[in-house]
Enzyme design. Structure first.
Site, short mmCIF file in Angstrom:
data_model
loop_
_atom_site.label_atom_id
_atom_site.label_comp_id
_atom_site.label_asym_id
_atom_site.label_seq_id
_atom_site.Cartn_x
_atom_site.Cartn_y
_atom_site.Cartn_z
N CYS A 1 10.29 1.40 1.61
CA CYS A 1 11.16 0.27 1.94
C CYS A 1 12.64 0.68 1.96
O CYS A 1 13.43 0.07 2.65
CB CYS A 1 10.94 -0.88 0.97
SG CYS A 1 11.02 -0.39 -0.74
N LYS B 1 -2.70 -8.27 -7.53
CA LYS B 1 -3.55 -7.89 -6.40
C LYS B 1 -2.88 -6.71 -5.70
O LYS B 1 -1.94 -6.89 -4.94
CB LYS B 1 -3.72 -9.05 -5.41
CG LYS B 1 -4.82 -8.75 -4.39
CD LYS B 1 -4.78 -9.66 -3.19
CE LYS B 1 -3.71 -9.28 -2.21
NZ LYS B 1 -3.79 -7.89 -1.72
N TRP C 1 0.80 -1.22 0.00
CA TRP C 1 0.00 0.00 0.00
C TRP C 1 0.84 1.28 0.00
O TRP C 1 0.29 2.36 -0.15
CB TRP C 1 -0.89 0.00 1.25
CG TRP C 1 -0.12 -0.45 2.47
CD1 TRP C 1 -0.08 -1.73 2.97
CD2 TRP C 1 0.77 0.32 3.27
NE1 TRP C 1 0.79 -1.79 4.04
CE2 TRP C 1 1.32 -0.54 4.26
CE3 TRP C 1 1.15 1.67 3.27
CZ2 TRP C 1 2.22 -0.10 5.22
CZ3 TRP C 1 2.06 2.11 4.23
CH2 TRP C 1 2.58 1.22 5.19
N ASN C 2 2.15 1.18 0.20
CA ASN C 2 2.92 2.43 0.40
C ASN C 2 3.12 3.20 -0.90
O ASN C 2 3.24 4.42 -0.88
CB ASN C 2 4.25 2.16 1.11
CG ASN C 2 5.10 1.13 0.43
OD1 ASN C 2 4.61 0.31 -0.35
ND2 ASN C 2 6.39 1.14 0.71
N GLU D 1 10.47 -8.39 -3.02
CA GLU D 1 10.94 -7.03 -2.68
C GLU D 1 10.42 -6.75 -1.28
O GLU D 1 9.26 -6.40 -1.09
CB GLU D 1 10.38 -6.05 -3.72
CG GLU D 1 11.23 -4.82 -3.90
CD GLU D 1 10.95 -3.78 -2.84
OE1 GLU D 1 11.58 -3.86 -1.76
OE2 GLU D 1 10.14 -2.90 -3.09
N LEU D 2 11.27 -6.97 -0.28
CA LEU D 2 10.80 -6.99 1.10
C LEU D 2 11.30 -5.77 1.89
O LEU D 2 11.68 -4.78 1.30
CB LEU D 2 11.21 -8.32 1.74
CG LEU D 2 10.79 -9.54 0.89
CD1 LEU D 2 11.29 -10.83 1.50
CD2 LEU D 2 9.30 -9.58 0.65
N GLU E 1 -5.63 -3.91 -0.67
CA GLU E 1 -7.05 -3.55 -0.49
C GLU E 1 -7.17 -2.19 0.20
O GLU E 1 -8.21 -1.54 0.13
CB GLU E 1 -7.77 -4.62 0.34
CG GLU E 1 -8.05 -5.91 -0.40
CD GLU E 1 -6.79 -6.71 -0.71
OE1 GLU E 1 -5.78 -6.54 -0.01
OE2 GLU E 1 -6.82 -7.51 -1.67
N GLY F 1 6.35 -6.31 0.10
CA GLY F 1 5.75 -6.21 1.43
C GLY F 1 6.74 -6.66 2.49
O GLY F 1 7.95 -6.58 2.29
N SER F 2 6.22 -7.17 3.59
CA SER F 2 7.09 -7.50 4.72
C SER F 2 7.86 -8.80 4.48
O SER F 2 7.43 -9.67 3.72
CB SER F 2 6.26 -7.63 5.99
OG SER F 2 5.37 -8.72 5.86
#
Ligand code: NAD
Length: 476
Positions: free
Chosen positions: A284, A175, A151-152, A250-251, A178, A228-229
């Site tokens: 990130c 995706k 979402w960032n 890509e964490l 949300e 994401g994380s």
């Protein structure tokens, strides 16, 4: 009331509405206002998307590179035309200042255009041997790609999932988050409007773990790409391993910033202080662990605190706002916890430290110093508007501290010593190192990390290669 766009799924070229589907609300983090209602894809919708992705792959991979390039270039043009509207919706759903929302769309357009040009340069090679045998090395698109974005950066994260894949000739199901659905949905719509077949680019939403489990269980999907994380990345990598699907991860990161006494201090402050609070620190590659040579520590600290305290925090839609709200309540809670724990561990609070008001998810730009490495904030990615400044004994200690964590996404160094630049390039464990700059992301260079920050590259020619498999043809 708000003029946020209506949300839907995009499956097989069709807009599928909330009718008859589970839904969730999307809210504005600056106001708490409900912006819109998002449909979740049912299991039948996801099966439909998988079937269309298989069909779309066969159609798109047979579309010549010139034609693919022309369609992707057209989509980049549409994104530029729509950048203001899409950027405004991004500011509403994510909170960042308007210029950054619009800037994200422009970067996405530039990246797509780069990929459009790059797909004409997918070369193989021929080995001609004196005895008459030959071997031909060919690159082929891997197949349908499933992408999951955070979402960032509602637009850029999604373009990184689908741009290189489409250039390579893959079909994609993406995706977006949300929590920030429109940025990604608008990119997919622009690609469809430009002529990408409906089965080659699709956009779904749902309960994230349900959608990923459903898509990754299907043999149709041949590659998985996630932003994401680290925790979720490891989970998805394990799911992908069941079917040996290729992955790009890509964490998270916790970027060290090494400030040496020979650097241009004013420039370092002018660039890195606002850089630490860009997108309220929810980046990130955010500069988070400032490692400063003892001899210049006080000067850097004072200049940093002055600049951080002067930042204008507010609704991203308002003129002059430099930092918006945090994007979600769990991020705000996490930052508060880390700051409290750092103070308990002996760290000094030099600026900020508090939530602003109780409407909207605003938090003060926060500066901590002399925080022991045992504190949580020196180990866990803060992903919020907080920077830690610690004095360091010298280069060796700074490199050791930079490499102490399992992360390795971005690192920054400010120095005018050329020999030192080469030592840092050799010894800092990172995917990207910026020297005398805060820029680690350009469309023509690979973006990605090492260690727990993930693997695989997005952007640059590497972003296309990451969606291809190699086939060797031997001729006797
Ligand atoms: P998260 O990993 O839980 O969620 C990130 C994104 O992944 C969200 O869009 C979410 O919908 C999606 N997601 C979550 N679980 C999923 C699953 N099982 N399958 C598919 N998609 C899934 O992270 P978060 O709670 O939103 O943020 C917490 C931390 O994540 C941050 O502190 C930061 O470390 C990291 N993060 C990193 C980036 C990045 O750019 N690398 C972006 C966002 C968050």
């Amino acid at each position: 009331m708000t003029d946020y766009p209506t949300l839907h799924l995009l499956i097989d070229g069709e807009q599928l509405s909330t009718d008859g589907r589970v839904t969730e609300e999307v809210t504005n983090p600056a106001t708490g206002e409900v912006l819109g209602t998002l449909p979740h894809a049912s299991a039948a919708d996801l099966d439909h998307a998988l079937e269309a992705a298989q069909r779309g792959f066969h159609e798109w991979r047979k579309t010549g590179a010139d034609q693919r390039a022309s369609i992707l270039t057209k989509a980049a043009g549409l994104l530029r035309e729509r950048a203001s509207d899409i950027g405004t919706a991004i500011t509403k759903e994510q909170g960042k200042p308007l210029a950054e929302g619009r800037g994200e769309v422009m970067y996405s357009a530039n990246l797509l255009e780069f990929y459009a040009q790059e797909c004409k340069r997918i070369y193989g090679r021929t080995l001609v041997r004196p005895e008459g045998t030959r071997a031909e090395v060919q690159y082929h698109p891997v197949g349908p790609v499933a992408g999951f974005a955070a979402w960032n950066f509602p637009a850029i994260n999604v373009m990184r999932k689908i741009g290189g894949a489409l250039a390579a000739g893959c079909s994609t199901i993406v995706k977006p988050s949300e929590e920030t659905p429109y940025g990604g949905l608008a990119l997919v719509q622009a690609l469809l409007d430009a002529g990408v077949p409906g089965g080659a680019v699709q956009c779904v939403f749902g309960v994230p773990s349900d959608v990923s489990e459903h898509l990754l269980a299907s043999p149709v999907i041949r590659k998985v790409t996630f932003t994401g994380s680290t925790a979720v990345g490891k989970h998805l990598a394990k799911l992908a391993a069941n079917d040996l699907k290729i992955t790009t991860m890509e964490l998270g990161g916790h970027a060290p910033v090494m400030i040496f006494d020979d650097c241009d201090m004013d420039k370092a402050l002018d660039v890195m202080a606002p850089g630490a609070f860009r997108n309220a620190g929810q980046v990130c590659v955010s500069p988070t662990r400032f490692l400063i040579e003892e001899s210049v520590f006080e000067r850097f600290r004072d200049g940093f605190v002055e600049r951080a305290s002067a930042l204008k925090v507010g609704n991203g839609l308002e003129n002059g706002t430099q930092m918006g709200p945090m994007a979600n309540a769990r991020g705000l809670d996490n930052v508060q916890r880390l700051i409290g724990q750092a103070k308990d561990a002996g760290g000094k609070l030099l600026a900020g430290g508090e939530r602003i008001g109780n409407q909207g998810l605003f938090h003060q730009p926060t500066v901590l110093s002399e925080v022991p490495t045992s504190a949580d904030i020196m180990n866990d990615e803060p992903f919020g508007p907080v920077a830690v400044l610690n004095p360091m004994a010298g280069e060796e200690a700074m490199i050791a501290e930079a490499n102490r964590l399992p992360y390795g996404l971005a690192a920054y160094a400010w120095t005018n010593d050329n020999a030192r630049r080469h030592r840092l390039a050799a010894d800092v464990e990172t995917g990207m190192l910026a020297i005398n700059s805060a820029a680690v992301s350009t469309v023509d260079a690979p973006f990605g990390g090492v260690k727990w920050s993930g693997y695989g590259s997005e952007d640059g020619p590497e972003g296309v290669k990451a969606c291809m498999v190699i086939k060797t043809i031997h001729e006797g």
